[in-house]
Design a protein around this motif. Structure first.
Motif, PDB file in Angstrom:
ATOM      1  N   MET A 265       5.529  11.994  -4.215  1.00  0.00           N
ATOM      2  CA  MET A 265       5.815  13.146  -4.764  1.00  0.00           C
ATOM      3  C   MET A 265       5.670  14.038  -6.475  1.00  0.00           C
ATOM      4  O   MET A 265       5.068  12.801  -7.004  1.00  0.00           O
ATOM      5  CB  MET A 265       7.717  13.137  -5.268  1.00  0.00           C
ATOM      6  N   ASN A 266       5.214  14.651  -6.040  1.00  0.00           N
ATOM      7  CA  ASN A 266       4.607  15.192  -6.774  1.00  0.00           C
ATOM      8  C   ASN A 266       5.340  15.151  -8.675  1.00  0.00           C
ATOM      9  O   ASN A 266       6.431  14.990  -8.002  1.00  0.00           O
ATOM     10  CB  ASN A 266       4.105  16.884  -6.846  1.00  0.00           C
ATOM     11  N   PHE A 267       4.996  14.385  -9.211  1.00  0.00           N
ATOM     12  CA  PHE A 267       5.615  14.418 -10.266  1.00  0.00           C
ATOM     13  C   PHE A 267       6.285  15.010 -11.261  1.00  0.00           C
ATOM     14  O   PHE A 267       7.726  14.843 -11.586  1.00  0.00           O
ATOM     15  CB  PHE A 267       3.910  13.507 -11.613  1.00  0.00           C
ATOM     16  N   PHE A 268       6.159  16.331 -10.898  1.00  0.00           N
ATOM     17  CA  PHE A 268       6.613  17.795 -11.956  1.00  0.00           C
ATOM     18  C   PHE A 268       7.644  18.258 -11.263  1.00  0.00           C
ATOM     19  O   PHE A 268       8.427  18.814 -11.555  1.00  0.00           O
ATOM     20  CB  PHE A 268       6.111  18.679 -12.450  1.00  0.00           C
ATOM     21  N   LYS A 269       7.863  17.342  -9.463  1.00  0.00           N
ATOM     22  CA  LYS A 269       8.728  18.096  -8.769  1.00  0.00           C
ATOM     23  C   LYS A 269      10.193  17.009  -8.334  1.00  0.00           C
ATOM     24  O   LYS A 269      11.083  17.262  -8.672  1.00  0.00           O
ATOM     25  CB  LYS A 269       8.522  17.794  -7.811  1.00  0.00           C
ATOM     26  N   LYS A 270      10.147  16.201 -10.240  1.00  0.00           N
ATOM     27  CA  LYS A 270      10.796  15.111 -10.425  1.00  0.00           C
ATOM     28  C   LYS A 270      12.582  16.125 -11.479  1.00  0.00           C
ATOM     29  O   LYS A 270      12.755  15.962 -12.163  1.00  0.00           O
ATOM     30  CB  LYS A 270      10.598  14.038 -10.903  1.00  0.00           C
ATOM     31  N   ILE A 271      11.230  17.146 -11.835  1.00  0.00           N
ATOM     32  CA  ILE A 271      12.322  17.528 -13.598  1.00  0.00           C
ATOM     33  C   ILE A 271      12.878  18.273 -12.908  1.00  0.00           C
ATOM     34  O   ILE A 271      12.994  19.091 -12.510  1.00  0.00           O
ATOM     35  CB  ILE A 271      10.230  18.382 -14.034  1.00  0.00           C
ATOM     36  N   ASN A 272      13.806  18.057 -14.791  1.00  0.00           N
ATOM     37  CA  ASN A 272      14.665  19.286 -14.321  1.00  0.00           C
ATOM     38  C   ASN A 272      14.873  20.482 -15.729  1.00  0.00           C
ATOM     39  O   ASN A 272      14.205  19.439 -16.867  1.00  0.00           O
ATOM     40  CB  ASN A 272      16.574  18.086 -13.997  1.00  0.00           C
ATOM     41  N   HIS A 273      14.682  21.161 -15.837  1.00  0.00           N
ATOM     42  CA  HIS A 273      14.853  22.213 -16.945  1.00  0.00           C
ATOM     43  C   HIS A 273      15.826  23.366 -16.785  1.00  0.00           C
ATOM     44  O   HIS A 273      16.043  24.067 -16.101  1.00  0.00           O
ATOM     45  CB  HIS A 273      13.528  22.970 -16.822  1.00  0.00           C
ATOM     46  N   THR A 274      15.733  24.229 -18.161  1.00  0.00           N
ATOM     47  CA  THR A 274      17.337  24.884 -18.581  1.00  0.00           C
ATOM     48  C   THR A 274      15.831  25.929 -19.075  1.00  0.00           C
ATOM     49  O   THR A 274      15.534  25.347 -20.756  1.00  0.00           O
ATOM     50  CB  THR A 274      18.226  24.205 -19.162  1.00  0.00           C
ATOM     51  N   ILE A 275      16.293  27.258 -19.394  1.00  0.00           N
ATOM     52  CA  ILE A 275      15.566  28.443 -20.318  1.00  0.00           C
ATOM     53  C   ILE A 275      17.359  28.178 -21.409  1.00  0.00           C
ATOM     54  O   ILE A 275      17.440  29.121 -21.276  1.00  0.00           O
ATOM     55  CB  ILE A 275      14.617  29.253 -19.783  1.00  0.00           C
ATOM     56  N   SER A 276      16.124  28.214 -22.628  1.00  0.00           N
ATOM     57  CA  SER A 276      17.473  28.626 -23.992  1.00  0.00           C
ATOM     58  C   SER A 276      17.204  29.478 -23.850  1.00  0.00           C
ATOM     59  O   SER A 276      16.299  30.156 -24.559  1.00  0.00           O
ATOM     60  CB  SER A 276      17.358  27.155 -24.575  1.00  0.00           C
ATOM     61  N   HIS A 277      18.322  31.014 -24.777  1.00  0.00           N
ATOM     62  CA  HIS A 277      18.125  32.121 -25.433  1.00  0.00           C
ATOM     63  C   HIS A 277      17.675  32.693 -24.853  1.00  0.00           C
ATOM     64  O   HIS A 277      16.910  33.428 -25.766  1.00  0.00           O
ATOM     65  CB  HIS A 277      18.197  31.208 -26.624  1.00  0.00           C
ATOM     66  N   ASN A 278      16.589  32.397 -24.110  1.00  0.00           N
ATOM     67  CA  ASN A 278      16.121  33.727 -23.108  1.00  0.00           C
ATOM     68  C   ASN A 278      14.577  33.508 -23.626  1.00  0.00           C
ATOM     69  O   ASN A 278      14.474  35.242 -23.724  1.00  0.00           O
ATOM     70  CB  ASN A 278      17.414  35.273 -22.958  1.00  0.00           C
ATOM     71  N   ARG A 279      14.557  32.487 -24.326  1.00  0.00           N
ATOM     72  CA  ARG A 279      13.313  32.244 -24.884  1.00  0.00           C
ATOM     73  C   ARG A 279      12.118  32.262 -24.483  1.00  0.00           C
ATOM     74  O   ARG A 279      10.875  33.117 -24.325  1.00  0.00           O
ATOM     75  CB  ARG A 279      13.087  31.754 -26.545  1.00  0.00           C
ATOM     76  N   LEU A 280      12.261  32.056 -23.363  1.00  0.00           N
ATOM     77  CA  LEU A 280      10.978  31.411 -21.970  1.00  0.00           C
ATOM     78  C   LEU A 280      11.191  31.595 -20.634  1.00  0.00           C
ATOM     79  O   LEU A 280      12.218  31.156 -20.411  1.00  0.00           O
ATOM     80  CB  LEU A 280      10.910  30.601 -22.523  1.00  0.00           C
ATOM     81  N   LEU A 281      10.299  33.093 -20.715  1.00  0.00           N
ATOM     82  CA  LEU A 281      10.757  32.714 -18.839  1.00  0.00           C
ATOM     83  C   LEU A 281       9.960  31.891 -18.354  1.00  0.00           C
ATOM     84  O   LEU A 281       9.450  30.988 -18.565  1.00  0.00           O
ATOM     85  CB  LEU A 281       9.969  34.694 -18.563  1.00  0.00           C
ATOM     86  N   GLU A 282      10.614  32.646 -17.139  1.00  0.00           N
ATOM     87  CA  GLU A 282      10.333  30.713 -15.696  1.00  0.00           C
ATOM     88  C   GLU A 282       9.003  30.275 -15.512  1.00  0.00           C
ATOM     89  O   GLU A 282       7.828  29.822 -15.861  1.00  0.00           O
ATOM     90  CB  GLU A 282      10.953  31.174 -14.553  1.00  0.00           C
ATOM     91  N   SER A 283       8.064  31.909 -15.028  1.00  0.00           N
ATOM     92  CA  SER A 283       6.204  31.934 -15.203  1.00  0.00           C
ATOM     93  C   SER A 283       6.285  31.292 -16.608  1.00  0.00           C
ATOM     94  O   SER A 283       4.795  30.718 -16.598  1.00  0.00           O
ATOM     95  CB  SER A 283       6.103  33.331 -15.245  1.00  0.00           C
ATOM     96  N   TYR A 284       6.547  31.339 -18.008  1.00  0.00           N
ATOM     97  CA  TYR A 284       6.049  30.467 -19.132  1.00  0.00           C
ATOM     98  C   TYR A 284       6.135  29.128 -18.876  1.00  0.00           C
ATOM     99  O   TYR A 284       5.442  28.191 -19.928  1.00  0.00           O
ATOM    100  CB  TYR A 284       6.178  30.901 -20.301  1.00  0.00           C
ATOM    101  N   PHE A 285       7.123  28.555 -18.656  1.00  0.00           N
ATOM    102  CA  PHE A 285       7.747  27.353 -18.536  1.00  0.00           C
ATOM    103  C   PHE A 285       6.433  27.064 -17.272  1.00  0.00           C
ATOM    104  O   PHE A 285       6.170  25.630 -17.440  1.00  0.00           O
ATOM    105  CB  PHE A 285       8.661  26.828 -18.162  1.00  0.00           C
ATOM    106  N   GLN A 286       5.604  27.540 -16.620  1.00  0.00           N
ATOM    107  CA  GLN A 286       5.070  26.797 -15.513  1.00  0.00           C
ATOM    108  C   GLN A 286       3.879  26.976 -15.856  1.00  0.00           C
ATOM    109  O   GLN A 286       3.095  26.171 -15.463  1.00  0.00           O
ATOM    110  CB  GLN A 286       5.068  28.419 -14.190  1.00  0.00           C
ATOM    111  N   GLN A 287       3.372  27.526 -16.688  1.00  0.00           N
ATOM    112  CA  GLN A 287       2.450  27.571 -17.421  1.00  0.00           C
ATOM    113  C   GLN A 287       2.363  26.370 -18.151  1.00  0.00           C
ATOM    114  O   GLN A 287       1.403  25.816 -18.246  1.00  0.00           O
ATOM    115  CB  GLN A 287       2.143  28.801 -18.354  1.00  0.00           C
ATOM    116  N   PHE A 288       3.582  25.992 -18.137  1.00  0.00           N
ATOM    117  CA  PHE A 288       3.461  24.617 -19.305  1.00  0.00           C
ATOM    118  C   PHE A 288       3.255  23.673 -18.665  1.00  0.00           C
ATOM    119  O   PHE A 288       2.431  22.955 -18.797  1.00  0.00           O
ATOM    120  CB  PHE A 288       4.868  24.359 -19.966  1.00  0.00           C
ATOM    121  N   LEU A 289       3.722  23.739 -17.572  1.00  0.00           N
ATOM    122  CA  LEU A 289       3.388  22.650 -16.109  1.00  0.00           C
ATOM    123  C   LEU A 289       1.964  22.646 -15.849  1.00  0.00           C
ATOM    124  O   LEU A 289       1.360  21.684 -15.651  1.00  0.00           O
ATOM    125  CB  LEU A 289       3.922  22.858 -14.877  1.00  0.00           C
ATOM    126  N   ASP A 290       1.588  23.648 -16.009  1.00  0.00           N
ATOM    127  CA  ASP A 290       0.267  24.343 -15.430  1.00  0.00           C
ATOM    128  C   ASP A 290      -0.660  23.333 -16.084  1.00  0.00           C
ATOM    129  O   ASP A 290      -2.181  23.317 -15.453  1.00  0.00           O
ATOM    130  CB  ASP A 290       0.148  25.313 -14.422  1.00  0.00           C
TER     131      ASP A 290
END
Length: 221
Positions: free
Chosen positions: A1-26
């Motif tokens: 299994m890809n390591f980051f498929k195990k990750i559980n995450h939430t975006i708080s206070h609408n400060r970070l869009l999903e695309s930015y979190f994906q950039q963090f993972l990338d």
């Protein structure tokens, strides 16, 4: 299994869009491991040396792994197990990713960091020693060998991963870092830039209502 498929995450206070979190993972490099390493050695699941721009806030957890964060420039706020840590240059944080980690950056300058997700070996025992005071971060002293140890671990994985001995080298370098941060944290028993969450919440409330008549009862609520 890809390591980051195990990750559980939430975006708080609408400060970070999903695309930015994906950039963090990338920004991370994922490493594969032999069965020998998984059974006997400390190893890196993923690592990143990157930059985060201001105004982001997200939470995540990853089962069965630990995380070491070293701040090079800028500042982020790490909230973990009831405490908020201001990670300024020279700060080291060591957390168990089974619990939720909240990272936020609100300063004017970018946050530049090294992050290593590590597993295996006796890392849990090192973690128990590091957190014997229930504090998950500290500010390194000057001078210190810790920055050079992080740079060695980073450069070794960028240059030597195809080497036959890479897994052994990684395990040694990881334990070198864990040993160094435990010893230095014990030598610096007065943690800096750490506040309990209820104090952080009170400060935020005062900042938001500075023009109002703030009472002790309103702060307590």
């Amino acid at each position: 299994m890809n390591f980051f498929k195990k990750i559980n995450h939430t975006i708080s206070h609408n400060r970070l869009l999903e695309s930015y979190f994906q950039q963090f993972l990338d920004s991370f490099t994922l490493l594969n491991h032999s069965s020998f390493a998984q059974k006997n050695l400390c190893y890196i699941d993923a690592f990143s040396s990157s930059t985060f721009q201001p105004e982001v806030d997200f939470q995540f957890s990853i089962p069965n792994t630990f995380c070491i964060i070293y701040t090079l420039q800028g500042q982020c706020t790490l909230t973990y197990n009831g405490f908020s840590y201001a990670l300024i240059p020279g700060s080291v944080a060591f957390v168990d990713c089974n619990s939720t980690i909240d990272i936020s950056t609100f300063s004017k300058s970018p946050w530049i960091y090294h992050i290593f997700f590590i597993s295996g070996g006796n890392i849990f025992d090192y973690y128990e020693l590091f957190t014997e005071d229930n504090i998950n971060a500290f500010l390194t002293a000057s001078p210190t060998s810790i920055p050079s140890k992080f740079e060695t671990l980073l450069s070794s994985n960028l240059a030597l991963w195809d080497n036959y001995n890479s897994e052994l080298i990684n395990s040694k370098l990881i334990t070198d870092i864990l040993t160094a941060i435990i010893i230095e944290k014990r030598a610096n028993p007065f943690p800096q830039n750490i506040l309990p969450n209820h104090v952080i919440n009170a400060i935020e409330y005062i900042n938001e209502h500075f023009a109002d008549d703030v009472s002790l009862d309103s702060l307590a609520s």
